[in-house]
Write a protein that holds these residues in place. Structure first.
Motif, PDB file in Angstrom:
ATOM      1  N   UNK A 163       0.808  -1.231   0.000  1.00  0.00           N
ATOM      2  CA  UNK A 163       0.000   0.000   0.000  1.00  0.00           C
ATOM      3  C   UNK A 163       0.837   1.276   0.000  1.00  0.00           C
ATOM      4  N   UNK A 164       2.063   1.206   0.487  1.00  0.00           N
ATOM      5  CA  UNK A 164       2.892   2.418   0.530  1.00  0.00           C
ATOM      6  C   UNK A 164       3.491   2.764  -0.829  1.00  0.00           C
ATOM      7  N   UNK A 165       3.241   1.899  -1.830  1.00  0.00           N
ATOM      8  CA  UNK A 165       3.609   2.255  -3.204  1.00  0.00           C
ATOM      9  C   UNK A 165       2.536   3.097  -3.885  1.00  0.00           C
ATOM     10  N   UNK A 166       1.367   3.208  -3.295  1.00  0.00           N
ATOM     11  CA  UNK A 166       0.322   4.070  -3.871  1.00  0.00           C
ATOM     12  C   UNK A 166       0.619   5.510  -3.464  1.00  0.00           C
ATOM     13  N   UNK A 167       0.974   6.326  -4.449  1.00  0.00           N
ATOM     14  CA  UNK A 167       1.478   7.665  -4.150  1.00  0.00           C
ATOM     15  C   UNK A 167       0.715   8.743  -4.915  1.00  0.00           C
ATOM     16  N   UNK A 168       0.310   9.766  -4.193  1.00  0.00           N
ATOM     17  CA  UNK A 168      -0.270  10.946  -4.823  1.00  0.00           C
ATOM     18  C   UNK A 168       0.836  11.981  -5.036  1.00  0.00           C
ATOM     19  N   UNK A 169       0.473  13.100  -5.629  1.00  0.00           N
ATOM     20  CA  UNK A 169       1.466  14.100  -5.999  1.00  0.00           C
ATOM     21  C   UNK A 169       2.083  14.771  -4.768  1.00  0.00           C
ATOM     22  N   UNK A 170       3.361  15.159  -4.896  1.00  0.00           N
ATOM     23  CA  UNK A 170       4.169  15.593  -3.754  1.00  0.00           C
ATOM     24  C   UNK A 170       3.639  16.864  -3.107  1.00  0.00           C
ATOM     25  N   UNK A 171       3.445  16.797  -1.793  1.00  0.00           N
ATOM     26  CA  UNK A 171       2.960  17.921  -1.009  1.00  0.00           C
ATOM     27  C   UNK A 171       3.150  17.591   0.461  1.00  0.00           C
ATOM     28  N   UNK A 172       3.225  18.622   1.294  1.00  0.00           N
ATOM     29  CA  UNK A 172       3.307  18.415   2.737  1.00  0.00           C
ATOM     30  C   UNK A 172       2.432  19.436   3.456  1.00  0.00           C
ATOM     31  N   UNK A 173       2.137  19.146   4.716  1.00  0.00           N
ATOM     32  CA  UNK A 173       1.585  20.135   5.637  1.00  0.00           C
ATOM     33  C   UNK A 173       2.558  20.276   6.796  1.00  0.00           C
TER      34      UNK A 173
END
Length: 262
Positions: free
Chosen positions: A34-44
């Motif tokens: 599941x940790x290979x499912x990635x959305x576009x790079x962003x942080x809070x």
């Protein structure tokens, strides 16, 4: 302070559109991890005083915030104007409604001009009332000059993003440096003394034209000696389990929803 990695994928996310059955192309990664499912790079950035600073508004913003249980944003900071970092700008209108005011937003002059061209409706005069569109309060920042955002001092760093420029961010002894392929001497000097390094690493092989590869990241780590390095903006050849089994001590792949205490 705490950092939430909203997204850790490349510009196409993972899985990418396509695949033999049309349900996604996972490249060289394991679809059962599941940790290979990635959305576009962003942080809070969750600052000590309880305010939340969103870095970039990518196209996955709505489900990133709801998935991580973040219901309020107090300010937005843009690293650059590529679509995978700005295309979710329209969702700021919901954040406006929650905040009750125009959203304090921070970017370089060049990024502001790009945003104005592509989202002209967001820059029309706002005279109060219902937020039917995003409303941004423009604050211009300059690479190399510390600024205050929601009570937090941030040093923006000029980065080589191949065919364009981007901003890295230093906050005390943490650095967030996505979308970078090279650091000049000034940027490396500004990163000296960091303890936590969240950094672009698109490929396990050689550098991509606009993103660092693993060998380059390892060289940066050798020069900067952070205690902890977390990889982000990872492409379809960056399998989570393979990376955790083979990376040197102190270096790890990030994943969507990961929380980092600073």
């Amino acid at each position: 302070m705490k950092i939430t990695l909203l997204g850790t994928g490349g510009s196409a996310g993972l899985p990418q559109i396509g695949g033999a059955d049309g349900r996604g192309d996972w490249g060289k990664t394991d679809p059962n991890e599941p940790r290979n499912r990635r959305s576009r790079a962003s942080i809070v950035i969750h600052a000590d005083h309880g305010r939340n600073i969103l870095v970039d508004t990518g196209p996955d913003l709505r489900y990133q915030l709801t998935g991580c249980g973040i219901g309020r944003i107090d300010a937005v900071l843009y690293t650059h104007a590529h679509a995978d970092h700005v295309a979710g700008l329209d969702d700021v209108r919901i954040l406006n409604r929650i905040l009750g005011t125009p959203m304090p937003a921070y970017a370089t002059e060049e990024v502001w001009e790009e945003l104005r061209q592509r989202f002209a409706y967001a820059f029309k005069p706002w005279n109060g009332g219902f937020f039917g569109r995003p409303v941004l309060e423009r604050n211009e920042i300059v690479p190399g000059k510390v600024f205050d955002i929601a009570g937090t001092d941030i040093l923006p760093l000029d980065q080589d993003h191949g065919y364009s420029r981007s901003l890295g961010l230093r906050i005390d002894d943490l650095a967030y440096c996505t979308d970078v392929v090279r650091f000049d001497k000034e940027a490396l000097a500004a990163l000296r003394g960091i303890r936590i390094f969240i950094v672009d690493c698109f490929t396990p092989a050689s550098d991509h034209p606009t993103h660092a590869g693993l060998a380059t990241v390892l060289a940066w780590v050798e020069a900067l000696r952070p205690q902890r390095t977390i990889l982000t903006h990872m492409g379809p050849a960056m399998d989570y389990r393979t990376l955790t089994d083979t990376l040197p001590r102190g270096i790890e792949p990030g994943y969507d929803g990961m929380e980092i205490l600073v």
